[in-house]
Design a protein around this motif. Structure first.
Motif: not given
Length: 428
Positions: A247-251
């Motif tokens: 999630a940190a990578r995508l957003a």
């Protein structure tokens, strides 16, 4: 006229600005410590004092913080029980000694000279997060801060010093974390979720025996098995770490998406043992612990609502291609996609993080995310004013709008569109 600290004072850049410059990271806020000055002298020089208890001042032109060198003495339980002593006689080294980690206890003089009495530069070079001294145990918030720093610095190769982890375990075992306020726990959690590697936050707290004290609903997921054919990592707690990191990578920097990712599988901790490693109905089982977590930490409504939507609906999004157009419409409605359109993109991102947050699946395709956004856009494009122009209102208008949106979803999928009215009321 340029405002300056008193002429007799010595001013040093401290904390994160020095640390991040040594790490080659973008510059953030610049904070200064002032040695050899009084509060009266700072005010006379034009600085605005912030509060009464702490000798911190704002520069009237730059807004940067200037704090008088100070010491702190433990006076009670918890992270607020300290007596602060600021005096012109307090040295720079004494001020640095009260700080949490060696990498944060480096000062820089105006000429660029570094003052590093605790080996912070060495620890930056060695990529080690280490506490400054034994006073670390006096503030339980530092356990969360250590975990949060790892969430930011683990991608740079940082690890936690064994002696620091030992102190954190000691603090957790003593029950010190029970004194932390919900607001401070949430603040550290949200900052961790905005970091590049939130999974390191969870791993660090769990290694310290502290995760159960602050996030018992998440801690309960560790050791709970999943089907290895779907989840090669097997352990549900490890899966949540991977999902948070994805999630940190995508957003990047989005703690709303990050919190939903953290909480999407809480129900798996409540699966009856006889059903393991399957988790039927874990979506619904997860809603109660999620609500309890949100209430305890006073989680903002925006975070809470997205997390509840993702907990309840993530399996439906995974099976999006199997859903009828009407079912897709009703899914969009349940999660508030027509009242809060941005929520659908957030839901799609969390579901993609869930699918790719599995061992061996980090680079896997997840077409459902783009498909959900596309079907949502098609439904949103329906012209409700044209429906109202037909003289429909009340339930008849709602039925007609629903039918038109379902037709738009079907058309966007290349499916046959049923244009017959839903009810006699709609025909009127």
């Amino acid at each position: 006229m340029k405002i300056k600290p008193p002429a007799s004072a010595r001013v040093y850049l401290v904390g994160g600005a020095v640390r991040d410059a040594l790490l080659g990271l973008p510059a953030g806020d610049r904070d200064y410590v002032v040695v050899g000055a009084t509060a009266e002298a700072m005010r006379a020089a034009g600085f605005a004092q912030v509060g009464r208890e702490f000798p911190v001042f704002l520069h009237p032109q730059t807004g940067e913080e200037y704090a008088l060198a100070r010491t702190e003495r433990k006076s009670g339980r918890g992270h607020t029980g300290f007596v602060v002593h600021a005096d012109p006689a307090v040295t720079l080294e004494e001020d640095l000694a009260r700080r949490d980690f060696t990498i944060n206890a480096i000062a820089q003089a105006a000429d660029g000279t570094l003052v590093d009495p605790f080996g912070g530069v060495r620890d930056i070079q060695a990529r080690v997060l280490r506490h400054v001294g034994p006073a670390f145990v006096e503030d339980p918030l530092r356990v969360l801060r250590a975990a949060r720093f790892l969430a930011r610095l683990a991608p740079l190769g940082f690890t936690l010093a064994p002696e620091t982890l030992a102190l954190m375990r000691q603090m957790a075992q003593a029950g010190e974390l029970a004194s932390l306020t919900p607001e401070r726990v949430w603040q550290e959690l949200a900052r961790a979720l905005r970091s590049p590697a939130p999974g390191a936050f969870l791993r660090t707290l769990r290694a310290a025996g502290a995760l159960a004290a602050v996030l018992p609903e998440v801690d309960a997921l560790y050791g709970v098995p999943q089907r290895a054919d779907y989840h090669p990592e097997v352990d549900t707690g490890v899966h949540v770490e991977l999902v948070c990191d994805m999630a940190a990578r995508l957003a990047p920097g989005d703690d709303v998406v990050g919190f939903a990712a953290l909480c999407h599988d809480l129900g798996k901790a409540l699966t009856p043992a006889a059903l393991l490693p399957r988790h039927p109905q874990h979506e619904q089982r997860g809603l109660a612990p999620l609500r309890a977590l949100c209430a305890r930490l006073k989680v903002p409504n925006e975070h809470r609502e997205l997390a509840l939507a993702c907990c309840a609906e993530h399996l439906h999004v995974h099976r999006l291609a199997e859903l009828r157009a009407a079912t897709v419409h009703d899914l969009l409605t349940r999660v508030g996609g027509f009242r809060r359109p941005a929520r659908i993109a957030q839901l799609a991102t969390v579901c993609e993080a869930d699918a790719r947050g599995r061992t061996g699946f980090a680079e896997a395709a997840y077409p459902q995310a783009a498909q959900l956004r596309r079907l949502h856009a098609a439904a949103l494009a329906v012209d409700s004013t044209a429906i109202a122009a037909r003289g429909l209102h009340g339930p008849a208008f709602g039925a007609a709008l629903r039918r038109a949106r379902i037709a738009a979803i079907a058309q966007a999928r290349g499916e046959a569109v049923d244009t017959a009215p839903d009810s006699a009321a709609e025909q009127a």
